[in-house]
Design a protein around this motif. Structure first.
Motif, mmCIF file in Angstrom:
data_model
loop_
_atom_site.group_PDB
_atom_site.id
_atom_site.type_symbol
_atom_site.label_atom_id
_atom_site.label_comp_id
_atom_site.label_asym_id
_atom_site.label_seq_id
_atom_site.Cartn_x
_atom_site.Cartn_y
_atom_site.Cartn_z
ATOM 1 N N ALA A 26 17.985 25.005 90.559
ATOM 2 C CA ALA A 26 17.785 26.318 91.179
ATOM 3 C C ALA A 26 17.861 26.228 92.696
ATOM 4 O O ALA A 26 18.436 27.110 93.360
ATOM 5 C CB ALA A 26 16.434 26.888 90.752
ATOM 6 N N ALA A 67 18.506 32.756 93.269
ATOM 7 C CA ALA A 67 17.807 31.556 92.802
ATOM 8 C C ALA A 67 16.366 31.520 93.284
ATOM 9 O O ALA A 67 15.464 31.142 92.537
ATOM 10 C CB ALA A 67 18.555 30.313 93.269
ATOM 11 N N LEU A 123 14.312 30.275 85.406
ATOM 12 C CA LEU A 123 15.043 29.935 86.636
ATOM 13 C C LEU A 123 16.505 30.362 86.579
ATOM 14 O O LEU A 123 17.158 30.454 87.620
ATOM 15 C CB LEU A 123 14.944 28.427 86.896
ATOM 16 N N ALA A 124 17.011 30.630 85.388
ATOM 17 C CA ALA A 124 18.403 31.082 85.253
ATOM 18 C C ALA A 124 18.520 32.588 85.068
ATOM 19 O O ALA A 124 19.624 33.113 84.901
ATOM 20 C CB ALA A 124 19.060 30.375 84.068
ATOM 21 N N ARG A 127 21.366 25.890 93.839
ATOM 22 C CA ARG A 127 21.998 27.210 93.770
ATOM 23 C C ARG A 127 21.563 28.062 94.954
ATOM 24 O O ARG A 127 22.373 28.796 95.541
ATOM 25 C CB ARG A 127 21.632 27.878 92.440
ATOM 26 N N ALA A 128 20.284 27.967 95.321
ATOM 27 C CA ALA A 128 19.791 28.718 96.478
ATOM 28 C C ALA A 128 20.495 28.282 97.754
ATOM 29 O O ALA A 128 20.827 29.109 98.614
ATOM 30 C CB ALA A 128 18.278 28.526 96.613
#
Length: 202
Positions: free
Chosen positions: A138, A81, A75-76, A141-142
């Motif tokens: 995630a 994301a 996921l990183a 972040r998205a």
């Protein structure tokens, strides 16, 4: 002076992990372990204490990421994301690498043991919580990147995705005939998560 062990415990533990992963706890006998690990029964018990002790150590090894990149790492791994979320789902449903059992040891353990064993349940619940936390991060972040569709709650969506992730691992065990169903599932959930504006720019 203590005698030096006749085998590498890490190599033996990796072999045990794959045996339990493939056959489950009840489906793996002590004789299977002795033969599969290539060690004497006395060495097995002297190092790991019992079949159950070896199973818990093997499960811990799997959950530590010994078999594959961790969900958090996947996921990183992408600038986008949501692309990383798709990567996670597709990785979970992918055909296993040569020598790797089908499905997921953690999911198999959940099916085999349910909540009947507190030590196993604690490990598996911790693993689920870590996955949901990584997915939540995630999705936050998205949202910050403008990728997440309006109205999507990152916390609820993370729980949903974690459950879907487990389901895809089970479905992948049913063979290549499920590939279209898996692709449709991943495409649909990603469309639900993606902001219309972000989808236009893809």
């Amino acid at each position: 002076m203590a005698r030096r062990k006749e085998f590498d415990p890490e190599v033996a533990l990796d072999a045990a992990m794959r045996l339990f992963w493939r056959h489950g706890y009840e489906g793996t006998s002590t004789s299977d372990l002795v033969e599969g690990l290539g060690i004497a029964r006395a060495s097995l018990y002297g190092t790991f204490g019992s079949k159950r002790g070896l199973y818990l150590a093997a499960l811990d090894r799997f959950l530590s990421g010994a078999a594959a990149p961790s969900p958090a790492d996947i996921l990183a791994s992408r600038a986008s994301a949501l692309d990383a979320v798709r990567d996670l789902l597709e990785t979970s449903a992918a055909d296993p690498k040569p020598g790797t059992p089908q499905g997921c040891f953690a999911v198999n353990a959940t099916v085999e043991h349910g909540d009947s064993d507190p030590e196993i349940s604690r490990r598996l619940e911790g693993n689920r919580s870590r996955l949901e936390t990584a997915l939540y991060g995630a999705l936050l972040r998205a949202r910050a990147q403008g990728e997440l569709a309006p109205g999507v709650d990152p916390s609820s969506a993370a729980t949903m995705l974690a459950s879907l992730n487990s389901g895809l691992k089970v479905l992948s065990c049913a063979g290549e005939g499920q590939r279209d169903r898996i692709t449709t599932t991943v495409d649909t959930v990603m469309a639900m998560l993606t902001s219309p504006a972000a989808a236009v720019t893809d």
